[in-house]
Scaffold this motif. Structure first.
Motif, short mmCIF file in Angstrom:
data_model
loop_
_atom_site.label_atom_id
_atom_site.label_comp_id
_atom_site.label_asym_id
_atom_site.label_seq_id
_atom_site.Cartn_x
_atom_site.Cartn_y
_atom_site.Cartn_z
N SER B 49 39.46 43.41 34.37
CA SER B 49 38.29 44.09 35.75
C SER B 49 36.91 43.56 34.89
O SER B 49 35.96 44.44 35.07
CB SER B 49 39.29 45.07 37.12
OG SER B 49 39.94 44.98 37.05
N GLN B 91 39.34 44.39 43.11
CA GLN B 91 39.90 44.84 43.05
C GLN B 91 40.43 45.76 44.04
O GLN B 91 41.14 45.74 45.06
CB GLN B 91 40.59 45.17 41.31
CG GLN B 91 42.11 45.07 41.61
CD GLN B 91 42.46 46.01 40.12
OE1 GLN B 91 41.62 46.05 39.35
NE2 GLN B 91 43.66 45.96 40.22
N ASP B 171 39.36 39.44 41.98
CA ASP B 171 40.01 40.28 41.07
C ASP B 171 41.10 40.96 42.52
O ASP B 171 41.18 41.76 43.05
CB ASP B 171 39.77 41.74 40.55
CG ASP B 171 40.21 42.08 39.90
OD1 ASP B 171 41.32 42.07 39.18
OD2 ASP B 171 39.36 43.16 38.96
N GLY B 404 43.80 49.94 38.12
CA GLY B 404 44.30 49.40 39.17
C GLY B 404 45.79 49.95 38.99
O GLY B 404 46.21 50.61 39.33
MG LIG Z 1 41.82 44.97 37.04
#
Ligand SMILES: [Mg+2]
Ligand SMILES: Nc1ncnc2c1ncn2[C@@H]1O[C@H](COP(=O)(O)OP(=O)(O)OP(=O)(O)O)[C@@H](O)[C@H]1O
Lengths: 317, 504
Positions: B49, B91, B171, B404
């Protein structure tokens, strides 16, 4: 930002502002930087600081309480009616006036958490109701004449020293609140609710209960503030505490509390309160009218809120 | 890959990104041809990311060189990058909850007439077209806050497509989507490729990579590992390059003696979400799997049981005792842990540190002499964080700053920390890398061994079949099928899907 929780950004920048103010005023006016003047200033801080202490808890939850100034007036009048007009014992007056203040807070809390009113609206209504009651009960008059032993709270020194009792009370309250917010479940939950109310609820926190508690504490602190104020002035006035909520909220925001909730500290608010009082002091010394002072304080609040929203925006990046 | 040119659409060289205490990217290379799907793979916290945020103009503080269509550029802002033809599906969802779907898609770019008035009809029509083109029937005038996580994801996708970019970064676009929606997205990707649009595709679902990718780049711990054509990498190569070791047993199994019925639900009805006549039970020492398509009502059912929402009628028994759970507080006090579907809005307090987030479910355990024992808090939580291998410089790090997948791990830690004995996990491995998934399956196993009941709600069939001892399938708010001890052996993709698509 990798933050160490202990020294949060809000604290630090408000502390820097405070030190800068002190140095500046000390240079302009050497009499400013003396122990006597420090005590003098702290004496002026007590009312704002104790009031802000309660409001701060509400702000931590992401709410706001603009009724506190009016609650200060109402509970003062209740005290005066009971002690001076009805001649009942002092402690009865103190207990009842604190209960009235507490009740106002509970009422706010219930409206906001159970009936889902906007905090601004609910406490605006309370502001008007409390002020109206204060004026009605007092019949527009001020109520003076309290026992010496009570005035000691606002005017006396701790015996054998030159330290005013009100300052000791204020510092004691700050230490207690600091402990509660940092080391007690209550504190954690209050910050959690302000940080993310839904996640807090889903973690099993009884959000309604803690919000009601927050507003109750705010009310109760308005009651304590009222006691100090009446003792200082030896009179209860239905117009007392007018716009005090502004100074209280400003203290919180300047001290690093975010109006979005979840952020800020007890000591930051203490510093915020001192800054507000010093600014007012300075403006007085410069002979600036109280009308223009309002403008300046408004501007200071605006800057503090802007700084806060800037911090939040940066964080989202 | 486009035949007509071997020229790069994009080249990123020696990209470095630092955060306090973290070297998130260390001289990473990435490139794109027009019309290719380039998969970017790596463990949680590898930096996927981060590099794409730099490219999208979200993080200006990167070092290194970006060459876009042959020209060196500086990615300064997201608006600028959109104009250049680069768009991103984040994301973590970035929509404004109080605006409509259409307003979100065209935010800051409302079509206007010559007087500067917003052309609402045109905007709504354009939004409708976009939504149709990705095969979703979400209403363009719905408010974002009323949508499910999956629907929000579809809106993000529509938004990214609305820029008609030459490069679309995705993402983890499918982490909240149903199979049908995922298929629709794949069709969209196919169409984009034909228009010579390049696609960066980030996902932890290796089946999707098999299906879509032309080339693959792997990052590990912020370092560039390799870029290869997909054909040249076997599944094993992929995993060992990502994780740095081999994984042989993806779904570890343990045999546990089955205990009492921990949770029993009888004839539960909830008008609001269309839950009808739901009866099921979950036993201690077992993992009970719940499968269903989006809208089948799995999450809604679990929320009702835990006390997050009210239900209209029905009985809930916990350890044989009839209970009346009215709030989440009740649910938790009865020993239920409920790991919610969306970590950002329901799971974490993003401003809190990792440690504070973990403690929140069990502060009482930390109190001695009327105060929270901060030292014990640290030790206890450090242990959990190490066990789940959350990647972070310290447990005092704000969860806002985690990747995440690492955020998801913190939510799991938080519930492991509670004193619960019935664990409801709603999509526990969403966004979690292959290595860590196995880790989580072993944690579920140890919960079983300790005599807890575990319920796993999942949209991934392999996961359902891999972890469950007992399976319920839902469709249209009802239990449409069950596989118990006797029939578990007959559970497979086909038989489960048949129940999941049962019409009522
Ligand atoms: Mg990520
Ligand atoms: N704002 C930030 N502050 C501090 N550290 C950060 C920040 N953003 C990311 N990081 C760190 O940088 C590293 C890379 O994070 P990144 O989000 O790119 O991972 P990822 O590969 O996308 O992982 P995932 O698969 O979990 O999404 C992580 O260690 C993360 O903790």
């Amino acid at each position: 930002m990798a933050t160490k929780k202990k020294i949060n950004f809000g604290d630090k920048s408000s502390l820097i502002v405070l030190i800068a103010l002190i140095i500046l005023l000390g240079l302009l006016e050497p009499a400013f930087a003396t122990v006597n003047n420090a005590i003098n200033i702290l004496q002026q801080v007590t009312v704002v600081a104790i009031l802000a202490l309660g409001v701060n808890i509400v702000i931590f939850t992401g709410g706001i309480d603009i009724s506190v100034g009016a609650v200060v007036a109402l509970s003062g009048i209740v005290l005066g009616k009971i002690v001076v007009d009805a001649g009942l014992p002092m402690f009865v007056g103190i207990v009842l006036s604190l209960l009235v203040a507490l009740f106002c807070g509970v009422f706010n809390g219930v409206m906001i958490s159970k009936f889902k009113l906007q905090p601004m609206i609910a406490t605006l209504a309370m502001q008007s109701m409390a002020r109206g009651l204060a004026l009605t009960i007092a019949g527009g008059k001020t109520i003076s004449g309290y026992p010496e032993s009570f005035l000691y709270l606002g005017q006396g020194n701790v015996f054998g020293t030159k330290i005013p009792v009100q300052i000791v009370l204020m510092i004691a309250l700050f230490i207690i609140f600091h402990f509660i917010m940092r080391y007690r479940k209550f504190g954690r939950y209050i910050y959690a609710i302000g940080g993310n109310e839904e996640a807090s609820r889903l973690s099993g926190i009884n959000v309604d209960r803690y919000k009601i508690l927050a507003y109750s504490i705010s009310g109760l602190m308005a009651g304590v503030t009222s006691l100090v104020l009446v003792a200082k002035l030896n009179s209860a006035q239905p117009v007392a505490g007018l716009e005090y909520e502004m100074d209280a909220i400003a203290s919180c925001v300047i001290g690093g509390s975010s109006l979005l909730g979840g952020q800020g500290s007890v000591w930051g608010t203490f510093i915020g309160a001192i800054i507000i009082v010093i600014i007012r002091n300075g403006l007085n010394l410069m002979g600036i009218s109280s009308n223009l002072q309002k403008f300046v304080i408004g501007l200071v609040i605006l800057l503090a809120v802007l700084a806060d929203s800037f911090r939040n925006r940066k964080k989202l990046q | 890959m486009s035949k007509k040119s071997k020229e790069y659409l994009l080249e990123m060289n020696d990209i470095t990104v630092r955060f306090p205490g973290v070297l998130a990217l260390d001289k990473v290379h990435f490139d794109m041809y027009p019309g290719e799907v380039h998969a970017l793979l790596g463990e949680n916290g590898a930096g996927k990311s981060t590099i794409m945020k730099a490219l999208a103009g979200v993080n200006r503080h990167y070092e290194g060189e970006i060459i876009w269509k042959g020209e060196p550029i500086k990615a300064e802002s997201i608006v600028e990058q959109n104009e250049r033809g680069i768009s991103i599906i984040f994301q973590e969802m970035n929509l404004l909850p109080n605006l409509t779907v259409a307003e979100n898609i065209f935010f800051g770019r409302h079509p206007t007439d010559s007087m500067g008035m917003v052309l609402w009809d045109k905007m709504n029509n354009d939004a409708r077209e976009l939504l149709d083109s990705i095969g979703t029937n979400i209403r363009e005038d719905a408010l974002i806050k009323d949508l499910t996580v999956g629907a929000m994801q579809m809106v993000e996708i529509a938004k990214a497509l609305s820029f008609e970019s030459d490069l679309v970064i995705m993402d983890e676009p499918t982490s909240a989507l149903t199979n049908k929606e995922t298929e629709n997205l794949f069709e969209v990707i196919e169409k984009l490729k034909q228009r010579d649009v390049g696609i960066v595709y980030i996902s932890h679902r290796l089946e999707e990579i098999d299906l879509l990718a032309d080339r693959i780049t792997i990052l590990r711990d912020g370092k560039y590992i390799l870029t290869e054509k997909k054909e040249n990498l076997s599944r094993e190569d992929l995993i060992s390059n990502m994780v740095g070791r081999e994984i042989d047993d993806f779904y570890p199994r343990v045999e546990v003696e089955v205990g009492d019925i921990a949770l029993k639900v009888e004839n539960l009805n909830q008008e609001l979400n269309g839950l009808k006549d739901i009866s099921f039970f979950a036993r201690a020492g077992e993992t009970t799997g719940f499968y269903g398509l989006m809208g089948a009502g799995r999450t809604e059912l679990m929320r009702a049981i835990y006390g997050a929402d009210h239900y209209d009628s029905g009985d809930v028994y916990i350890w044989g005792e009839k209970t009346n759970i009215k709030s989440c507080e009740d649910g938790k006090n009865k020993g239920i842990a409920f790991l919610t579907e969306d970590r950002k809005t329901q799971g974490l307090i993003l401003d809190f540190s990792i440690s504070e987030n973990i403690s929140i479910t069990n502060i009482d355990a930390l109190i001695s002499n009327f105060k929270i024992n901060l030292k014990e808090e640290k030790e206890r939580n450090q242990e959990l964080v190490s066990k789940l291998q959350v990647k972070t410089p310290s447990i005092q790090q704000k969860t806002l700053n985690l990747s995440g997948g690492n955020q998801q791990k913190v939510v799991i830690c938080k519930w492991l920390n509670s004193d619960s004995n019935i664990f409801i996990f709603d999509e526990p491995t969403r966004g979690i890398d292959v290595g860590a998934k196995t880790e989580i399956y072993s944690i579920i196993n140890s919960l079983k061994e300790e005599g807890n009941a575990v319920i796993v709600v999942t949209s991934e069939l392999p996961e359902l079949l891999g972890v469950s001892d007992h399976i319920y399938v839902m469709s249209n708010g009802r239990i449409s099928g069950e596989f118990d001890n006797d029939t578990l052996a007959t559970a497979n993709q086909k038989s489960v899907m048949r129940y999941a698509t049962k019409e009522y």
